[in-house]
Structure formats: C-alpha cells, structure tokens
Scaffold this motif. Structure first.
Motif, mmCIF file in Angstrom:
data_model
loop_
_atom_site.group_PDB
_atom_site.id
_atom_site.type_symbol
_atom_site.label_atom_id
_atom_site.label_comp_id
_atom_site.label_asym_id
_atom_site.label_seq_id
_atom_site.Cartn_x
_atom_site.Cartn_y
_atom_site.Cartn_z
ATOM 1 N N GLN A 174 -42.956 -21.283 72.177
ATOM 2 C CA GLN A 174 -42.880 -19.737 72.084
ATOM 3 C C GLN A 174 -44.384 -18.972 72.009
ATOM 4 O O GLN A 174 -44.204 -17.994 72.483
ATOM 5 C CB GLN A 174 -42.059 -19.413 70.767
ATOM 6 N N GLN A 175 -44.935 -19.576 71.125
ATOM 7 C CA GLN A 175 -46.235 -18.995 71.058
ATOM 8 C C GLN A 175 -47.087 -18.852 71.945
ATOM 9 O O GLN A 175 -47.777 -18.083 72.546
ATOM 10 C CB GLN A 175 -47.043 -19.776 69.734
ATOM 11 N N ALA A 224 -46.073 -16.093 73.968
ATOM 12 C CA ALA A 224 -46.372 -14.746 73.473
ATOM 13 C C ALA A 224 -47.942 -14.571 73.820
ATOM 14 O O ALA A 224 -48.086 -13.352 74.032
ATOM 15 C CB ALA A 224 -46.198 -14.986 71.982
ATOM 16 N N ALA A 252 -47.586 -13.024 77.294
ATOM 17 C CA ALA A 252 -46.885 -11.743 77.171
ATOM 18 C C ALA A 252 -47.868 -10.657 76.616
ATOM 19 O O ALA A 252 -47.546 -9.479 76.880
ATOM 20 C CB ALA A 252 -45.600 -11.859 76.376
ATOM 21 N N ARG A 253 -48.489 -11.046 75.680
ATOM 22 C CA ARG A 253 -49.572 -9.931 75.074
ATOM 23 C C ARG A 253 -50.872 -9.523 76.248
ATOM 24 O O ARG A 253 -51.427 -8.835 75.720
ATOM 25 C CB ARG A 253 -50.047 -10.404 73.772
ATOM 26 N N ARG A 255 -46.544 -11.529 83.152
ATOM 27 C CA ARG A 255 -46.496 -11.140 81.673
ATOM 28 C C ARG A 255 -45.054 -10.729 81.528
ATOM 29 O O ARG A 255 -44.487 -11.120 80.140
ATOM 30 C CB ARG A 255 -47.439 -10.240 81.449
ATOM 31 N N ALA A 268 -42.415 -12.259 78.618
ATOM 32 C CA ALA A 268 -42.055 -11.579 77.584
ATOM 33 C C ALA A 268 -40.336 -11.926 77.440
ATOM 34 O O ALA A 268 -39.761 -12.037 76.521
ATOM 35 C CB ALA A 268 -42.342 -10.059 77.556
ATOM 36 N N GLY A 280 -39.498 -15.315 76.273
ATOM 37 C CA GLY A 280 -39.922 -15.461 74.654
ATOM 38 C C GLY A 280 -38.617 -14.652 74.092
ATOM 39 O O GLY A 280 -38.296 -15.371 72.982
ATOM 40 N N GLU A 281 -38.153 -13.777 74.406
ATOM 41 C CA GLU A 281 -36.851 -13.152 74.051
ATOM 42 C C GLU A 281 -35.717 -14.077 73.943
ATOM 43 O O GLU A 281 -34.863 -14.371 73.033
ATOM 44 C CB GLU A 281 -36.691 -11.937 74.534
ATOM 45 N N THR A 316 -36.317 -16.956 71.680
ATOM 46 C CA THR A 316 -35.778 -16.479 70.076
ATOM 47 C C THR A 316 -34.547 -16.382 69.962
ATOM 48 O O THR A 316 -33.959 -16.839 68.755
ATOM 49 C CB THR A 316 -36.524 -15.028 69.982
ATOM 50 N N SER A 358 -52.800 -20.994 69.914
ATOM 51 C CA SER A 358 -51.450 -20.855 69.254
ATOM 52 C C SER A 358 -51.147 -22.064 68.499
ATOM 53 O O SER A 358 -50.474 -21.979 67.574
ATOM 54 C CB SER A 358 -50.589 -20.806 70.359
#
Length: 193
Positions: free
Chosen positions: A105-106, A109, A112-113, A123, A127, A130-131, A134, A181
């Motif tokens: 996940q990290q 992220a 994504a950032r 990207r 994201a 990543g959702e 989660t 990360s």
C-alpha cells in the motif's frame, strides 16, 4: 397421611375423595351447562340420529397413498453470471503478512502522490489501486486471523503488476521510494516476510 405429588385426586386424600370440594374445578365446567332444555333435547336427538362409532369406522374409505415428493428448497441465488470453476489464479506471489500488505500500500501511495517517476495515468491507477487495497485490507486481516493464506485477489495482483512496471521504468527512483516507505514502517526491504 400425605399422598404427595402422585395423588390421583386434586389435593384431596383418597379417603376424602367422596366429598365434593366447595369450588368448581376445570373438569366441572362444560359448554353444555349453558344450553337450555330445548337445546339439550335437540342435542340428544342428533346423537341418536348419528351412526354409532362402529358403523362409521366401517365406512371409512381407504386413503390413497401418494408417492413421496422431495420438497423444493430455496437455495442461495447469485446476482449474475456463472460460478467460476477455479479461484482467481494470481500472477504474482500474494502478501503473507499484514506488514507485506501495508508495504505494498505504501509503495502505491508513493507513486500516487507523485513522489516516484510515473506518468499521470499510472499515478491515477496507483491511487485507484491504493483505494481498492484499503477496502480489501480488513478482509485480508480476517483471512490471516483464520490461519489461512491469500490465494489470489485481482486488485492485489494488479497492484503488484503496476509496481513491477513502475520499478522497471523508474529504476533507482522507484527503489528509493520503496525504501522510504519501508523506513516509515521501521523495516528493511528484506524484512517484509
């Protein structure tokens, strides 16, 4: 002389059974007691007109026996589509601990950032994945809590494919993002097992 709970009368000794209690009991009341003399006479005439029990038994016809039919039960219905024959076959090894899952996940992220080298479409995809990861995290923890292992999940597999693609394209920058990360979790990259 107490006869105990197995007495044949209602609270009376056998010697006192001839005496009537001074209150009504359950068996003392009948609906017939409310009938008038005319109604009682009509009731006795009906009883005489009906056949005796022996004659009525002789007239009972033989009951037809039907074959046993298995009852139909409502089983669970799926929303749409067919049931897959085999579970999802993962292309990449699935995480075996929550630490590996969070590291995945990290790493997503980071891209994504925009901290790692990635195209805008990559990207956005990082994201989105990543959702999805989660949302799937509680299910993944439940799988681990039961002592099972994750055989495959499309979103986890797709996230790993995207990270491999980004690692190949980004080279050292991607590795630097993944090491950052890992530092956030207090682990080294090789400790994720």
């Amino acid at each position: 002389f107490d006869v105990g709970p197995f007495a044949t009368t209602i609270g009376l000794r056998d010697s006192d059974a001839a005496e009537e209690p001074n209150f009504l009991q359950r068996e003392d009341w009948s609906v017939v007691s409310t009938y008038s003399a005319e109604e009682l006479a009509a009731l006795s005439r009906e009883a005489l007109e009906t056949k005796s029990g022996a004659e009525a038994i002789e007239e009972v016809t033989e009951v037809e026996t039907a074959e046993y039919v298995e009852p139909q039960y409502k089983y669970m219905k799926y929303d749409e589509g067919d049931i897959p024959d085999a579970p999802y076959a993962a292309q990449h090894p699935m995480p075996t601990s929550w630490q590996e899952y969070q590291a995945l996940q990290q790493r997503l992220a980071v891209f994504a950032r925009g901290e790692g080298e990635a195209a805008p479409a990559q990207r956005r995809r990082a994201a989105e994945l990543g959702e999805k990861l989660t949302r799937f995290y509680d299910t993944f923890k439940a799988i681990l809590a039961e002592g099972w292992k994750l055989d495959g999940d499309p979103s986890v597999d797709e996230a790993q494919s995207l990270l491999l693609e980004l690692d190949a394209a980004g080279g050292a920058a991607a590795r630097m993002g993944s090491e950052a990360s890992f530092e956030a979790t207090g682990m080294a990259p090789g400790d994720a097992g």
